[in-house]
Design a protein around this motif. Structure first.
Motif: not given
Length: 132
Positions: A11-12, A25-27, A76-80
């Motif tokens: 998340q950082k 897009s990126a990130g 882990v993989a996260v989105s908003s």
């Protein structure tokens, strides 16, 4: 390291990074992985034209490989607004980087994980491909 701490590492670096076009897009997805040696590596996705982008997991794995490591304890993989399991291409990459990664814990929440073996039951293996 706990799954919650690994999620926080991803998340950082999550967020939109400015690229040459608003169509790119990126990130928007960030990944973090913990190696069996206890090191953490992170990465972001890049989504651009012509299919030349890559997933956040690929980026984190590249960072790991630059440090001469191959074995992943957890990822882990996260989105908003969610956590995401790796796509099929990422699943294969995790396995092909090191076949011992078949036991990697893929976290879907702070408490719930599934192993790569469960996500990739019919994986491609070089040794089997050579026999065919």
């Amino acid at each position: 390291m706990t799954a919650k701490e690994l999620i926080e590492e991803a998340q950082k670096i999550l967020g939109e990074y400015e690229l040459s076009s608003s169509d790119y897009s990126a990130g928007s997805v960030a990944a973090a992985l913990l190696t069996t040696n206890g090191n953490v590596y992170t990465g972001i996705n890049i989504d651009v034209a012509c299919g030349i982008g890559f997933c956040a997991e690929h980026s984190a794995i590249a960072e790991m490989l630059k440090n001469r490591e191959t074995q992943i304890e957890m990822i882990v993989a996260v989105s908003s607004n969610s956590m995401r399991p790796p796509c099929g291409r990422c699943r294969e990459l995790i396995f092909q980087v090191d076949t011992k990664n078949i036991n990697t814990k893929v976290y879907l929440s702070t408490e719930k994980y599934i192993t790569l073996d469960e996500l990739l039951p019919n994986r491609w293996e070089a040794s089997k491909a050579k026999k065919n």
